[in-house]
Write a protein that holds these residues in place. Structure first.
Motif, PDB file in Angstrom:
ATOM      1  N   GLY A  17       0.815  -1.214   0.000  1.00  0.00           N
ATOM      2  CA  GLY A  17       0.000   0.000   0.000  1.00  0.00           C
ATOM      3  C   GLY A  17       0.844   1.256   0.000  1.00  0.00           C
ATOM      4  O   GLY A  17       0.543   2.230  -0.699  1.00  0.00           O
ATOM      5  N   THR A  18       1.930   1.259   0.767  1.00  0.00           N
ATOM      6  CA  THR A  18       2.774   2.449   0.864  1.00  0.00           C
ATOM      7  C   THR A  18       3.607   2.671  -0.391  1.00  0.00           C
ATOM      8  O   THR A  18       4.254   3.719  -0.512  1.00  0.00           O
ATOM      9  N   GLN A  19       3.581   1.722  -1.326  1.00  0.00           N
ATOM     10  CA  GLN A  19       4.248   1.941  -2.609  1.00  0.00           C
ATOM     11  C   GLN A  19       3.363   2.746  -3.564  1.00  0.00           C
ATOM     12  O   GLN A  19       3.798   3.105  -4.657  1.00  0.00           O
ATOM     13  N   GLY A  20       2.134   3.033  -3.152  1.00  0.00           N
ATOM     14  CA  GLY A  20       1.228   3.808  -3.982  1.00  0.00           C
ATOM     15  C   GLY A  20       1.523   5.296  -3.906  1.00  0.00           C
ATOM     16  O   GLY A  20       1.922   5.819  -2.856  1.00  0.00           O
ATOM     17  N   GLU A  21       1.303   5.985  -4.992  1.00  0.00           N
ATOM     18  CA  GLU A  21       1.529   7.420  -5.048  1.00  0.00           C
ATOM     19  C   GLU A  21       0.597   8.149  -4.076  1.00  0.00           C
ATOM     20  O   GLU A  21      -0.604   7.916  -4.045  1.00  0.00           O
ATOM     21  N   GLY A  22       1.180   9.018  -3.260  1.00  0.00           N
ATOM     22  CA  GLY A  22       0.392   9.820  -2.333  1.00  0.00           C
ATOM     23  C   GLY A  22      -0.043   9.102  -1.072  1.00  0.00           C
ATOM     24  O   GLY A  22      -0.730   9.691  -0.238  1.00  0.00           O
ATOM     25  N   GLY A 234      -4.175  -8.388  -0.164  1.00  0.00           N
ATOM     26  CA  GLY A 234      -4.717  -7.126  -0.643  1.00  0.00           C
ATOM     27  C   GLY A 234      -4.446  -6.028   0.349  1.00  0.00           C
ATOM     28  O   GLY A 234      -3.721  -6.214   1.336  1.00  0.00           O
ATOM     29  N   THR A 235      -5.019  -4.859   0.096  1.00  0.00           N
ATOM     30  CA  THR A 235      -4.812  -3.712   0.970  1.00  0.00           C
ATOM     31  C   THR A 235      -6.154  -3.070   1.324  1.00  0.00           C
ATOM     32  O   THR A 235      -7.133  -3.193   0.590  1.00  0.00           O
ATOM     33  N   ILE A 236      -6.183  -2.388   2.453  1.00  0.00           N
ATOM     34  CA  ILE A 236      -7.367  -1.628   2.830  1.00  0.00           C
ATOM     35  C   ILE A 236      -7.499  -0.442   1.874  1.00  0.00           C
ATOM     36  O   ILE A 236      -6.579   0.344   1.707  1.00  0.00           O
ATOM     37  N   GLY A 237      -8.660  -0.339   1.237  1.00  0.00           N
ATOM     38  CA  GLY A 237      -8.883   0.745   0.284  1.00  0.00           C
ATOM     39  C   GLY A 237      -8.312   0.485  -1.094  1.00  0.00           C
ATOM     40  O   GLY A 237      -8.470   1.312  -1.995  1.00  0.00           O
ATOM     41  N   GLY A 238      -7.624  -0.656  -1.282  1.00  0.00           N
ATOM     42  CA  GLY A 238      -7.041  -0.952  -2.590  1.00  0.00           C
ATOM     43  C   GLY A 238      -5.804  -0.136  -2.909  1.00  0.00           C
ATOM     44  O   GLY A 238      -5.349  -0.106  -4.059  1.00  0.00           O
ATOM     45  N   TYR A 239      -5.214   0.538  -1.923  1.00  0.00           N
ATOM     46  CA  TYR A 239      -4.026   1.341  -2.177  1.00  0.00           C
ATOM     47  C   TYR A 239      -2.857   0.460  -2.584  1.00  0.00           C
ATOM     48  O   TYR A 239      -2.745  -0.693  -2.142  1.00  0.00           O
ATOM     49  N   GLY A 240      -1.972   1.007  -3.407  1.00  0.00           N
ATOM     50  CA  GLY A 240      -0.809   0.249  -3.830  1.00  0.00           C
ATOM     51  C   GLY A 240      -0.164   0.863  -5.058  1.00  0.00           C
ATOM     52  O   GLY A 240      -0.625   1.874  -5.592  1.00  0.00           O
TER      53      GLY A 240
END
Length: 532
Positions: A17-22, A234-240
């Motif tokens: 998730g923390t690899q997602g932009e923003g 997966g991630t909470i909120g689909g972030y990635g």
């Protein structure tokens, strides 16, 4: 519907998730989210890649004193590097130093990546997978093997892709996760390939890790589960990274409520919306109103026919009971509304209208929306409108206002506003400064109202949005709609104003924001101070 079968969930919000932009989290944010995930019932929480950056290493150090109950913290990393043995590779050593009971190890499944990204021959990479898994298992770790780019690799060279799974098993991995790393596979492909893997390794737990580049991560995950996968990532909120990961906020209730799988403890499912909001708040991101299951709009009804039906039987337009996931039904008011919408909305506030008054309210709502108003996000303004049509009086009236901006010698600009407010027979005139004209108006209005209603001291502006309504042909004469959110520190409420004058629209919305509190609580004015 399947019953009793269990799906193991690995949440990778803190890593993928923390690899997602923003999407940025501090170490303390990650600790707080890990605790919340554990309380929700997620069994595996992937915290990061300790061998890749100091921030993740610091997180695992911090987590050594944190009790996650039945949940298990997971460290993520890669097979050992070319030319090194596992015990000599610093990144593999960092996985062990994280002291997590579970390790997710990834290796390449696609010959393209082995040759071009890693720069090793195919046989050497197979040895790298087996040796690294075996080394971690000998150190007492449970190893989940993430077969990166598995579906792309299988489509190009199925024999080699399957062999990477075999050597991971030979090394001691107990779970094989098939990754759609590029996020471009189709559900039918994911189903067929996962089915082949499940049939080949019938006594092994097979997992799925899907990315959302084709908007298919949730669909692909469900396809893999239908094919026999029993481990879901997966991630909470689909972030990635890029377009994100499979969204656990959608997957968990779908797996539990639609397919009947055991995923998290059933009572915890009602905390899903709170969990999703918690992660958004920690990442300082605005929650998606249209998010399935947990969004503010997920169970919002606007069309009159819909509302009439859902009030008789919620199943007519709701696929689940919103309370199962911690959400609630919302009735919206707009120019598409019928009397059912209005009456249901007012009933939420404890107001009842006679049929004739309801018709008048409906007509006024439609006329105001035609003029630019929108009551969907401004329920406080709608409440005040209904209050007035029922014969109620507003606690004050803004008689006049003025706002201007002037420059100073040093080049800075300063806004000032004056407001005349009438409460009963008394007119109060005051002025205030602000960083901008709207801020100055708000300050002047607050100053005037506090002379009569000191209890408004704790009420403040929380959000302010402007939308231009007319087409470009009108240019600066275009109408605007201002939506305001106000808060007293506990509750939030929305109001609306519309005009061709942005200051007038803003003042209308601000005035409604303060008037709503007074009308709702039936506050009487105090004696005003002398006008300034």
């Amino acid at each position: 519907m399947r019953q009793s079968a269990a799906i193991e969930v690995l949440d990778t919000t803190l890593r993928d998730g923390t690899q997602g932009e923003g999407f940025v989290l501090s170490t303390e944010d990650k600790v707080a989210i890990a605790r919340r995930l554990a309380a929700f019932g997620v069994p595996l929480i992937e915290g990061g890649w300790p061998g890749s950056n100091p921030k993740d290493a610091a997180f695992f150090q911090r987590m050594k004193g944190v009790d996650l109950g039945a949940a298990r913290l997971v460290a993520f990393g890669a097979t050992h590097r070319k030319g090194l043995r596992p015990e000599a590779d610093p990144s593999v050593q960092a996985l062990l130093e994280a002291r997590t009971p579970v390790v997710t190890l990834f290796g390449k499944s696609w010959t393209l990546h082995v040759r071009e990204a890693l720069g090793v021959n195919l046989e050497e990479h197979l040895w790298m997978i087996e040796a690294t898994v075996a080394h971690l298992v000998r150190q007492g770790r449970r190893v989940i093997y993430d077969a990166e780019h598995f579906f792309d690799g299988f489509k190009e060279d199925p024999a080699y892709a399957m062999e990477t799974l075999r050597v991971a098993l030979r090394g001691g991995a107990d779970t094989l996760v098939l990754c759609d790393t590029n996020g471009g596979s189709l559900p039918e492909e994911v189903y067929e390939i996962t089915r082949r893997v499940v049939d080949t390794f019938p006594r092994v737990r097979i997992g799925i890790h899907a990315h959302n580049d084709a908007e298919l991560a949730v669909a692909n995950t469900l396809a893999a589960v239908r094919a026999g996968a029993r481990h879901v990532q997966g991630t909470i909120g689909g972030y990635g990274e890029r377009c994100g990961n499979a969204n656990l906020v959608s997957l968990i209730p779908t797996l539990m409520l639609k397919y009947g799988y055991a995923v998290v403890p059933r009572p915890r499912l009602a905390e899903l919306k709170v969990l999703a909001r918690f992660v958004d708040e920690r990442a300082n991101l605005t929650p998606n109103r249209r998010a399935p299951y947990v969004g503010e709009a997920a169970f919002a009804h606007k069309g009159g026919v819909h509302v009439s039906a859902v009030l008789k039987n919620p199943r007519t337009y709701e696929h689940i009971d919103p309370q199962l996931v911690g959400n609630a039904r919302r009735i919206l008011v707009s120019d598409l509304a019928g009397r059912s919408n209005l009456l249901a909305k007012l009933a939420e506030r404890g107001l009842e209208l006679e049929a004739e008054t309801a018709r008048s309210l409906l007509e006024e709502v439609k006329a105001l929306e035609h003029a630019g108003y929108a009551f969907e996000g401004a329920e406080a303004s709608f409440y005040l409108l209904a209050h007035r049509l029922r014969g109620g009086r507003l606690p004050f009236v803004v008689r006049a206002f003025r706002a201007w901006v002037q420059g100073e010698a040093r080049g800075a600009w300063q806004a000032e506003a004056t407001v005349q407010v009438q409460v009963g027979a008394e007119v109060y005139h005051t002025a205030a400064m602000g960083e901008g004209p709207v801020g100055a108006l708000d300050n002047a209005l607050r100053k005037a109202l506090l002379a009569f209603y000191p209890e408004l001291e704790g009420v403040e502006l929380a959000d302010y949005k402007v939308r231009v309504l007319s087409g470009q042909e009108r240019g600066t004469a275009s109408g605007v709609r201002v939506l305001v959110e106000m808060t007293d520190g506990k509750d939030r409420w929305g109001t609306v104003g519309a005009s061709v004058n942005i200051l007038e629209a803003s003042l209308k919305a601000l005035a409604d924001g303060y008037a709503y509190v007074l009308v709702k609580e039936a506050r009487a004015p105090h004696q005003a101070h002398k006008a300034s």
